[in-house]
Scaffold this motif. Structure first.
Motif, PDB file in Angstrom:
ATOM      1  N   LEU A 272       0.834  -1.117  -0.174  1.00  0.00           N
ATOM      2  CA  LEU A 272      -0.001  -0.131   0.048  1.00  0.00           C
ATOM      3  C   LEU A 272       0.686   1.218   0.104  1.00  0.00           C
ATOM      4  N   ARG A 273       2.163   1.314   0.705  1.00  0.00           N
ATOM      5  CA  ARG A 273       2.674   2.365   0.693  1.00  0.00           C
ATOM      6  C   ARG A 273       3.407   2.485  -0.692  1.00  0.00           C
ATOM      7  N   ARG A 274       3.798   1.571  -1.443  1.00  0.00           N
ATOM      8  CA  ARG A 274       4.449   1.799  -2.670  1.00  0.00           C
ATOM      9  C   ARG A 274       3.100   2.099  -3.632  1.00  0.00           C
ATOM     10  N   ALA A 275       1.887   1.591  -3.547  1.00  0.00           N
ATOM     11  CA  ALA A 275       0.907   2.137  -4.286  1.00  0.00           C
ATOM     12  C   ALA A 275       0.169   3.894  -4.138  1.00  0.00           C
ATOM     13  N   LEU A 276       0.437   4.099  -2.804  1.00  0.00           N
ATOM     14  CA  LEU A 276       0.107   5.359  -2.235  1.00  0.00           C
ATOM     15  C   LEU A 276       1.374   5.945  -1.739  1.00  0.00           C
ATOM     16  N   PRO A 277       2.299   6.478  -2.597  1.00  0.00           N
ATOM     17  CA  PRO A 277       3.389   7.065  -2.045  1.00  0.00           C
ATOM     18  C   PRO A 277       3.233   8.256  -1.268  1.00  0.00           C
ATOM     19  N   ASP A 278       2.354   9.060  -1.618  1.00  0.00           N
ATOM     20  CA  ASP A 278       2.155  10.418  -1.144  1.00  0.00           C
ATOM     21  C   ASP A 278       1.328  10.189   0.276  1.00  0.00           C
ATOM     22  N   THR A 279       0.838   9.086   0.621  1.00  0.00           N
ATOM     23  CA  THR A 279      -0.065   9.136   1.619  1.00  0.00           C
ATOM     24  C   THR A 279       0.833   8.894   3.035  1.00  0.00           C
ATOM     25  N   PRO A 280       0.559   9.467   3.879  1.00  0.00           N
ATOM     26  CA  PRO A 280       1.207   9.159   5.148  1.00  0.00           C
ATOM     27  C   PRO A 280       0.887   8.007   5.896  1.00  0.00           C
ATOM     28  N   GLU A 281       2.350   7.367   6.381  1.00  0.00           N
ATOM     29  CA  GLU A 281       2.177   6.068   6.784  1.00  0.00           C
ATOM     30  C   GLU A 281       0.977   5.788   7.696  1.00  0.00           C
ATOM     31  N   GLU A 282       0.676   6.889   8.466  1.00  0.00           N
ATOM     32  CA  GLU A 282      -0.217   6.728   9.676  1.00  0.00           C
ATOM     33  C   GLU A 282      -1.653   6.461   9.038  1.00  0.00           C
ATOM     34  N   ASP A 283      -1.893   7.089   7.950  1.00  0.00           N
ATOM     35  CA  ASP A 283      -3.296   7.053   7.373  1.00  0.00           C
ATOM     36  C   ASP A 283      -3.432   5.655   6.582  1.00  0.00           C
ATOM     37  N   ILE A 284      -2.218   5.110   6.384  1.00  0.00           N
ATOM     38  CA  ILE A 284      -2.188   3.741   5.663  1.00  0.00           C
ATOM     39  C   ILE A 284      -2.479   2.672   6.750  1.00  0.00           C
ATOM     40  N   PHE A 285      -2.239   2.897   8.064  1.00  0.00           N
ATOM     41  CA  PHE A 285      -2.267   2.041   9.271  1.00  0.00           C
ATOM     42  C   PHE A 285      -3.659   1.990   9.438  1.00  0.00           C
ATOM     43  N   TRP A 286      -4.045   3.212   9.616  1.00  0.00           N
ATOM     44  CA  TRP A 286      -5.669   3.613  10.133  1.00  0.00           C
ATOM     45  C   TRP A 286      -6.517   2.928   8.817  1.00  0.00           C
ATOM     46  N   GLY A 287      -6.168   3.058   7.600  1.00  0.00           N
ATOM     47  CA  GLY A 287      -6.888   2.412   6.576  1.00  0.00           C
ATOM     48  C   GLY A 287      -7.084   1.174   6.795  1.00  0.00           C
ATOM     49  N   TYR A 288      -5.783   0.481   7.067  1.00  0.00           N
ATOM     50  CA  TYR A 288      -5.957  -1.034   7.038  1.00  0.00           C
ATOM     51  C   TYR A 288      -6.696  -1.386   8.398  1.00  0.00           C
ATOM     52  N   HIS A 289      -6.667  -0.541   9.488  1.00  0.00           N
ATOM     53  CA  HIS A 289      -7.431  -0.990  10.477  1.00  0.00           C
ATOM     54  C   HIS A 289      -8.997  -0.869  10.163  1.00  0.00           C
ATOM     55  N   PHE A 290      -9.386   0.150   9.483  1.00  0.00           N
ATOM     56  CA  PHE A 290     -10.835   0.184   9.209  1.00  0.00           C
ATOM     57  C   PHE A 290     -11.005  -0.706   8.254  1.00  0.00           C
ATOM     58  N   VAL A 291     -10.242  -1.298   7.151  1.00  0.00           N
ATOM     59  CA  VAL A 291     -10.559  -2.373   6.328  1.00  0.00           C
ATOM     60  C   VAL A 291     -10.649  -3.722   7.008  1.00  0.00           C
ATOM     61  N   THR A 292     -10.138  -3.783   8.058  1.00  0.00           N
ATOM     62  CA  THR A 292      -9.987  -5.108   8.729  1.00  0.00           C
ATOM     63  C   THR A 292     -11.264  -5.411   9.639  1.00  0.00           C
ATOM     64  N   GLY A 293     -11.664  -3.877  10.109  1.00  0.00           N
ATOM     65  CA  GLY A 293     -12.863  -4.010  11.012  1.00  0.00           C
ATOM     66  C   GLY A 293     -14.287  -4.217  10.260  1.00  0.00           C
TER      67      GLY A 293
END
Length: 104
Positions: free
Chosen positions: A35-56
């Motif tokens: 996801l970091r590679r696919a969304l390089p301008d996205t803050p890492e914190e947002d990627i982890f939150w996105g993963y958290h929301f998706v998992t929920g």
């Protein structure tokens, strides 16, 4: 489908969470790196939150509790995986893209 239901329910217990940590964290961290590679301008914190929301959302869907059945008055069914398949990936991808656009 039963395995998914079992996994979703067990992962929400202390023992299940520990099993998820041990057995799935390496896979999750690999996904985060993709996801970091696919969304390089996205803050890492947002990627982890996105993963958290998706998992929920995924765990809630896999648990098949029947809640959506009741809430929708029978319009939606928690065991209707064709309906889930038609919507979930697009919904989740849109969430990540929204985080990328807004930067949080």
């Amino acid at each position: 489908m039963n395995y998914g239901t079992f996994g979703a329910r067990v992962s929400n217990t202390p023992e299940g969470a520990e099993l998820m940590d041990v057995h799935f964290d390496p896979v999750v961290l690999r996904l985060v790196s993709i996801l970091r590679r696919a969304l390089p301008d996205t803050p890492e914190e947002d990627i982890f939150w996105g993963y958290h929301f998706v998992t929920g959302a995924l765990m809630n869907t896999l648990a098949r509790t029947g809640r959506i059945d009741r809430l929708s008055g029978g319009l939606c069914h928690s065991d209707d995986f064709l309906a889930v398949k038609a919507r979930m990936a697009r919904f989740m991808a849109s969430g990540f893209l929204a985080l990328a656009e807004k930067g949080g």
